[in-house]
Motif scaffolding. Structure first.
Motif, PDB file in Angstrom:
ATOM      1  N   MET A  17      34.338  47.185  42.063  1.00  0.00           N
ATOM      2  CA  MET A  17      34.159  47.251  41.146  1.00  0.00           C
ATOM      3  C   MET A  17      34.446  44.778  41.064  1.00  0.00           C
ATOM      4  SD  MET A  17      37.289  47.368  37.809  1.00  0.00           S
ATOM      5  CE  MET A  17      37.340  48.823  38.450  1.00  0.00           C
ATOM      6  N   LYS A  18      33.471  44.429  40.344  1.00  0.00           N
ATOM      7  CA  LYS A  18      34.052  42.846  40.609  1.00  0.00           C
ATOM      8  C   LYS A  18      34.868  42.301  39.715  1.00  0.00           C
ATOM      9  CE  LYS A  18      32.256  38.392  38.363  1.00  0.00           C
ATOM     10  NZ  LYS A  18      31.004  38.529  36.876  1.00  0.00           N
ATOM     11  N   LYS A  19      35.224  41.869  40.383  1.00  0.00           N
ATOM     12  CA  LYS A  19      36.446  41.431  40.354  1.00  0.00           C
ATOM     13  C   LYS A  19      37.553  40.069  39.161  1.00  0.00           C
ATOM     14  CE  LYS A  19      40.077  42.172  44.151  1.00  0.00           C
ATOM     15  NZ  LYS A  19      40.955  42.188  45.506  1.00  0.00           N
ATOM     16  N   LEU A  20      38.560  39.834  38.462  1.00  0.00           N
ATOM     17  CA  LEU A  20      38.479  38.358  37.391  1.00  0.00           C
ATOM     18  C   LEU A  20      38.755  37.678  37.831  1.00  0.00           C
ATOM     19  CD1 LEU A  20      40.692  40.686  35.128  1.00  0.00           C
ATOM     20  CD2 LEU A  20      38.251  40.432  34.529  1.00  0.00           C
ATOM     21  N   TYR A  40      34.937  59.009  43.930  1.00  0.00           N
ATOM     22  CA  TYR A  40      33.525  58.935  43.191  1.00  0.00           C
ATOM     23  C   TYR A  40      34.171  58.245  42.175  1.00  0.00           C
ATOM     24  CZ  TYR A  40      29.249  59.962  40.789  1.00  0.00           C
ATOM     25  OH  TYR A  40      28.641  59.784  40.035  1.00  0.00           O
ATOM     26  N   VAL A  41      35.583  58.863  41.978  1.00  0.00           N
ATOM     27  CA  VAL A  41      36.106  59.684  40.706  1.00  0.00           C
ATOM     28  C   VAL A  41      36.547  57.937  40.151  1.00  0.00           C
ATOM     29  CG1 VAL A  41      38.501  59.879  38.828  1.00  0.00           C
ATOM     30  CG2 VAL A  41      36.554  61.947  39.979  1.00  0.00           C
ATOM     31  N   GLU A  42      37.043  56.967  41.070  1.00  0.00           N
ATOM     32  CA  GLU A  42      37.490  55.641  40.787  1.00  0.00           C
ATOM     33  C   GLU A  42      36.955  54.826  40.935  1.00  0.00           C
ATOM     34  OE1 GLU A  42      41.220  55.690  44.145  1.00  0.00           O
ATOM     35  OE2 GLU A  42      42.279  56.929  42.765  1.00  0.00           O
ATOM     36  N   LYS A  43      35.629  55.368  41.833  1.00  0.00           N
ATOM     37  CA  LYS A  43      35.050  53.856  41.438  1.00  0.00           C
ATOM     38  C   LYS A  43      33.734  54.308  39.931  1.00  0.00           C
ATOM     39  CE  LYS A  43      30.623  52.679  44.341  1.00  0.00           C
ATOM     40  NZ  LYS A  43      29.516  53.012  45.034  1.00  0.00           N
TER      41      LYS A  43
END
Lengths: 227, 304
Positions: A1-4, B57-60
């Motif tokens: 995930m791209k961080k803020l 997988y779930v956390e991603k």
């Protein structure tokens, strides 16, 4: 995930001594995961339980700022004040002190940072008493009718760009402040998105149901329809 | 403030579905895709018996909902593993479910587990059908090994359990394992030997499972739900109806009594005589009607 890039998490609290420690600790945890730099601002709205003593433990934590109302001012004023606490952060996230919404639900909102300016967490299934659900439904329906605001759950958590808050003057002193913010942000062309989040059992009673809150909110609502 | 419509985008919810290549999972994924963002990783991408992989997988993906349809469903093979908790059937059905439930809890996702009527084992005096409120047995002595593993898996679920019975669908992946297709296949090969007359169960239209899941996602309800035809049928009666639908008559639909068959069977626990489920409560609660078994046969004509 791209961080803020940077994030301030704002937590209003009123008599949440049983939950406030886990909310702050988990908020610190999720802030670390989602943002390069972060800080947390807790506003104690005149709690009469042990909240004051508990919050003293965070005095030495540079990432946590504690503010206090000597006397209880209610949700609207408290959240309104917190909206101005973004400082230099690019993003601001609001989180209730009663742990009904787990801080990790921020992870559901962050992925939308590039496609929205205000991301509202929609509590798909609220674990609240029927009367609260009814009030909430009436309120959100009125907002849709009078203001064309098609949001399922307006007084929920939100992640938003701090600059929005600098452009907008909110005048409401009641819970209507959240709706006012959405309406004005939309007028300025900001993109609003709602994203499903998880909601826990109500551990402590919130203030949403009492008459003082309802009358204050209706009052602000009527004032805004008129203007 | 002038009245002006406010533009708000409602983001579709994210669904993680296990068993996406299976008989049930493939169709459920196909139907839910119209409304949700669905990820249906294959076994190569997500092995549910590996805890690290499940959590990673779930956390991603961070789904709002996890639908667990993956299962070890071969009841005959399962019987050969009876008693062993380190072999595939137990690992996939029990351990995998436990990991997925834990992962769902960690991220606050709604968990839906697909289970089976085989968690029940009635007797002549208590033959069922069993309702959502009936407690399944707490020991494996009269259950198939497959049924017992699903029975134990249910204990780990904090969310919704949907029990189904002999799932069928119109077409698509895994359809060759569906109950109607399988009966027909054996019949056409001429290897359909015994058709039981005294075993009654409902069959499940997989599209009804998808509809139920969609309703449950909206309600976020916990608890047990049964999805199955409101009426029961025996294998013999079912096959008679199928053949009456246009297949040329072939000699040898041999009616057999399961109770007699079991006396000589090598693995009698593999066949459960009384495990029918009753879906009236689910239909009432969700205001939904499930297809009758005849309606399902009528819709699967392209099997013929």
């Amino acid at each position: 995930m791209k961080k803020l890039i940077s994030l301030t998490i704002c937590i209003p609290t009123f008599n949440n001594s049983h939950t406030i420690v886990s909310v702050i600790d988990e908020a610190l945890d999720v802030a670390k995961k989602t943002s390069s730099t972060y800080r947390i601002v807790v506003l104690n709205d005149g709690s009469t339980d042990k909240t004051v003593e508990i919050l003293k433990h965070y005095k030495r934590n540079p990432a946590v700022t504690i503010l206090t109302h000597a006397v209880n001012q209610g949700y609207g004023r408290t959240i309104g004040e917190l909206y101005s606490q973004g400082g230099t952060s690019k993003w601001l996230f609001t989180l209730p002190g009663d742990h009904q919404i787990h801080p990790n639900q921020l992870l559901r909102l962050v992925p939308h940072q590039d496609t929205a300016d205000m991301i509202i967490g929609w509590r798909v299934k609220r674990h609240d008493p029927a009367i609260r659900l009814m009030q909430s439904w009436i309120y959100n329906t009125l907002l849709r009718l009078f203001f064309g605001l098609p949001i399922h759950d307006v007084n929920s958590v939100r992640l938003m760009r701090t600059h929005i808050l600098k452009e907008i003057m909110v005048s409401s002193r009641s819970a209507f402040v959240d709706a006012e913010l959405c309406i004005k942000a939309n007028q300025l062309g900001h993109r609003i998105k709602e994203v499903a989040i998880d909601h826990h059992e109500d551990l402590q009673k919130g203030s949403g149901g009492n008459w003082k809150t309802i009358i204050g909110t209706l009052n602000d609502m009527v004032r805004n329809v008129g203007s | 403030m002038r009245k002006q419509s406010v533009r708000v985008t409602t983001e579709p919810q994210k669904v993680l579905l296990t068993g996406g290549s299976g008989l049930v999972g493939s169709r459920v994924a196909e139907l839910l895709q119209k409304k949700y963002i669905v990820a249906a990783p294959g076994r190569g991408e997500l092995e549910i018996i590996k805890k690290d992989q499940v959590f990673e997988y779930v956390e991603k993906f961070y789904p709002d909902v996890i639908i667990h349809t993956a299962a070890f469903t071969d009841a005959t093979k399962a019987e050969k593993e009876r008693g062993s908790t380190d072999r595939a059937c137990w690992q996939v059905n029990v351990v995998g479910t436990k990991y997925l439930n834990e992962a769902a809890k960690r991220i606050g996702a709604y968990f839906i587990f697909i289970s089976t009527g085989s968690v029940f084992a009635g007797t002549k005096d208590n033959p069922g059908p069993f309702t959502e409120d009936n407690e399944p047995p707490k020991d494996p002595s009269r259950l198939s090994w497959y049924g017992w593993t699903k029975n134990r898996a249910e204990q780990f679920v904090d969310g919704a359990i949907i029990r189904i019975s002999h799932p069928v669908k119109k077409e698509g992946p895994g359809v060759e394992r569906d109950y109607i297709y399988n009966l027909l296949n054996l019949y056409q090969k001429g290897s359909l030997y015994a058709l039981f007359t005294d075993q009654f169960f409902p069959i499940t239209w997989i599209d009804d499972v998808a509809k139920t899941i969609d309703l449950l996602i909206t309600k976020r309800s916990q608890g047990v739900y049964h999805v199955a035809s409101p009426d029961l049928v025996s294998p013999y009666e079912l096959m008679r109806y199928i053949t009456s639908k246009g297949l040329g008559s072939r000699p040898g639909l041999v009616p057999t009594a399961l109770s007699e068959f079991l006396q000589n069977a090598k693995n009698p626990l593999r066949f459960t005589q009384f495990c029918a489920i009753d879906s009236r409560k689910t239909q009432k609660l969700l205001r939904i009607r499930f297809l009758s078994w005849k309606a399902m046969v009528d819709r699967t004509r392209n099997h013929l």
